[in-house]
Design a protein around this motif. Structure first.
Motif, PDB file in Angstrom:
ATOM      1  N   VAL A  52      24.599  95.738  37.176  1.00  0.00           N
ATOM      2  CA  VAL A  52      23.673  95.248  37.897  1.00  0.00           C
ATOM      3  C   VAL A  52      23.082  93.620  38.001  1.00  0.00           C
ATOM      4  O   VAL A  52      22.549  93.879  37.189  1.00  0.00           O
ATOM      5  N   GLY A  53      23.719  93.335  38.637  1.00  0.00           N
ATOM      6  CA  GLY A  53      23.902  91.610  38.063  1.00  0.00           C
ATOM      7  C   GLY A  53      25.138  90.960  38.574  1.00  0.00           C
ATOM      8  O   GLY A  53      25.866  91.695  39.608  1.00  0.00           O
ATOM      9  N   ALA A  54      25.518  90.059  38.498  1.00  0.00           N
ATOM     10  CA  ALA A  54      26.833  89.183  38.985  1.00  0.00           C
ATOM     11  C   ALA A  54      27.662  89.222  37.700  1.00  0.00           C
ATOM     12  O   ALA A  54      27.943  90.302  37.333  1.00  0.00           O
ATOM     13  N   CYS A  55      28.828  89.561  38.729  1.00  0.00           N
ATOM     14  CA  CYS A  55      30.508  89.624  38.061  1.00  0.00           C
ATOM     15  C   CYS A  55      30.392  89.185  37.099  1.00  0.00           C
ATOM     16  O   CYS A  55      31.178  89.689  35.792  1.00  0.00           O
ATOM     17  N   GLY A  56      30.193  87.890  36.259  1.00  0.00           N
ATOM     18  CA  GLY A  56      30.791  86.886  35.569  1.00  0.00           C
ATOM     19  C   GLY A  56      29.657  87.736  34.658  1.00  0.00           C
ATOM     20  O   GLY A  56      30.185  87.630  33.123  1.00  0.00           O
ATOM     21  N   ILE A  57      29.296  88.208  34.564  1.00  0.00           N
ATOM     22  CA  ILE A  57      27.490  88.670  33.201  1.00  0.00           C
ATOM     23  C   ILE A  57      28.836  89.548  32.808  1.00  0.00           C
ATOM     24  O   ILE A  57      29.055  90.246  32.161  1.00  0.00           O
ATOM     25  N   VAL A 104      30.164  97.020  39.154  1.00  0.00           N
ATOM     26  CA  VAL A 104      29.435  95.913  39.028  1.00  0.00           C
ATOM     27  C   VAL A 104      28.585  96.320  40.620  1.00  0.00           C
ATOM     28  O   VAL A 104      28.910  96.398  41.725  1.00  0.00           O
ATOM     29  N   ILE A 105      27.077  95.921  40.596  1.00  0.00           N
ATOM     30  CA  ILE A 105      26.162  96.149  42.037  1.00  0.00           C
ATOM     31  C   ILE A 105      25.382  95.144  41.593  1.00  0.00           C
ATOM     32  O   ILE A 105      25.062  94.595  40.574  1.00  0.00           O
ATOM     33  N   ASP A 106      25.394  94.416  43.046  1.00  0.00           N
ATOM     34  CA  ASP A 106      24.407  92.931  42.830  1.00  0.00           C
ATOM     35  C   ASP A 106      23.207  93.474  43.031  1.00  0.00           C
ATOM     36  O   ASP A 106      22.348  94.715  43.455  1.00  0.00           O
ATOM     37  N   GLU A 107      22.481  93.069  42.212  1.00  0.00           N
ATOM     38  CA  GLU A 107      20.570  93.146  42.461  1.00  0.00           C
ATOM     39  C   GLU A 107      20.184  93.439  43.679  1.00  0.00           C
ATOM     40  O   GLU A 107      18.947  94.740  43.536  1.00  0.00           O
ATOM     41  N   ARG A 108      20.205  93.500  44.807  1.00  0.00           N
ATOM     42  CA  ARG A 108      20.328  94.052  45.857  1.00  0.00           C
ATOM     43  C   ARG A 108      20.584  94.579  46.359  1.00  0.00           C
ATOM     44  O   ARG A 108      20.806  95.778  47.634  1.00  0.00           O
TER      45      ARG A 108
END
Length: 345
Positions: free
Chosen positions: A68-73, A93-97
């Motif tokens: 849950v965050g940025a794809c780059g991470i 990957v899921i963005d935090e929003r």
């Protein structure tokens, strides 16, 4: 049950993760973590190691990793552990929003595409899927194989078939099992003049440009002399299967008589191939129906006239595909129940 391992880094990410966890049904087991640098309140576990350590721990254990965050991470975290799409877990990957759910890796074989759609629906998010066969609404042989629990014998041929499908070239299809659903337009039952094809069968068609998809339904019935070492069993079973156009990769279980329940060589063989081992009493083996190869010696030792054939048939609930083979103190038979197989398109 599908094991999900999730990690997040912020309060918004933790809120998204908790919402997803609360909405998943009993098919899923989610292990949720927040970074040790997280500041705030959450019901998720705090992970005190580094992200690299978390990824190394869960990459081989989970069916799907969720960042849950940025794809780059996520990309940097998984990079040291990526092998190939037939072995790697799904990564989403899921963005935090929770605006987007992104299928990052192992979309087909690993199931990331389907999981992405599920998570997106639960979070009212937009699924992001980039695999070519999906965005072009084309048949994907690896998805078909996963859906029907089929072993893909050649990765290179699977790639060639996917390329042919995307190019609009026809691919022949043959199966000895019944089908359910509408066969994709990219496949044809006619093979004349076509370079590539698919064959769903217990037996290797052994034809160039024909991709063998083998149902993982074979049961090995194995007998052996007491104390037979693992390597002797291995060196007899694998070549014998190959000689008869069968594959160890399509085996689902091993069966024998209960006298062999603690036979170390057999146990090691099953462990080496990640196969469950089932044993039956002589009385239970006598209940198996079929035409078996009797042995007076086996009868005198075990109380039943045949171990390998009877145990394979009894456990599979089907019929013999390979009758008793013997060598170096090992006996082998193979059975399966084709009536349990209906291919789903």
């Amino acid at each position: 049950m599908i094991t999900l391992a999730l990690i997040c880094f912020t309060s918004a990410g933790a809120s998204c993760a908790e919402r997803l966890k609360a909405r998943l049904d009993e098919r899923y087991q989610l292990e949720g973590f927040v970074s040790s640098k997280f500041v705030g309140e959450t019901n998720l576990q705090q992970y005190h190691g580094t992200l690299a350590q978390w990824t190394e721990e869960w990459f081989p254990k989970a069916d799907c990793l969720i960042f849950v965050g940025a794809c780059g991470i996520a990309v940097r975290a998984i990079a040291p552990f990526v092998r190939d799409k037939f072995a790697d877990p799904a990564v989403v990957v899921i963005d935090e929003r929770a605006n987007f759910c992104i299928s990052l890796m192992s979309g087909h074989v690993g199931g990331a595409n389907d999981l992405t759609k599920t998570f997106a629906q639960l979070l009212d998010a937009q699924p992001v899927i980039t695999t070519a066969t999906d965005i072009n609404s084309r048949f994907a042989v690896d998805v078909f194989a996963k859906r029907n629990d089929l072993w893909i014998a050649s990765r290179n041929l699977a790639k060639e078939i996917s390329a042919a499908v995307l190019a609009g070239n026809p691919v022949s299809f043959h199966s000895e099992f019944p089908r359910s659903g509408t066969m994709p337009r990219e496949l044809t039952l006619q093979s004349d003049g076509q370079d590539l094809g698919i064959d769903v069968s217990f037996f290797n068609p052994a034809q160039e440009d024909i991709l063998w998809l083998a149902p993982k339904k074979l049961v090995l019935g194995i007998g052996c002399r007491k104390g037979t070492p693992y390597q002797t069993i291995e060196d007899f079973i694998i070549p014998t299967l190959r000689e008869h156009r069968l594959a160890i990769e399509s085996v689902s279980a091993v069966a024998s008589i209960d006298l062999k329940a603690e036979e170390s060589g057999l146990l090691e063989f099953c462990a080496a191939h990640h196969l469950p081992f089932f044993t039956y009493s002589a009385q239970e083996l006598k209940q198996a129906t079929g035409d078996f190869s009797p042995s007076a010696f086996v009868q005198s030792v075990t109380g039943v006239d045949n171990v390998c054939e009877r145990s394979a048939v009894l456990h599979s609930g089907g019929k013999l595909l390979l009758s008793k083979q013997k060598g170096n103190g090992v006996t082998l038979a193979v059975a399966a129940n084709p009536e349990t197989i209906t291919l789903q398109f």
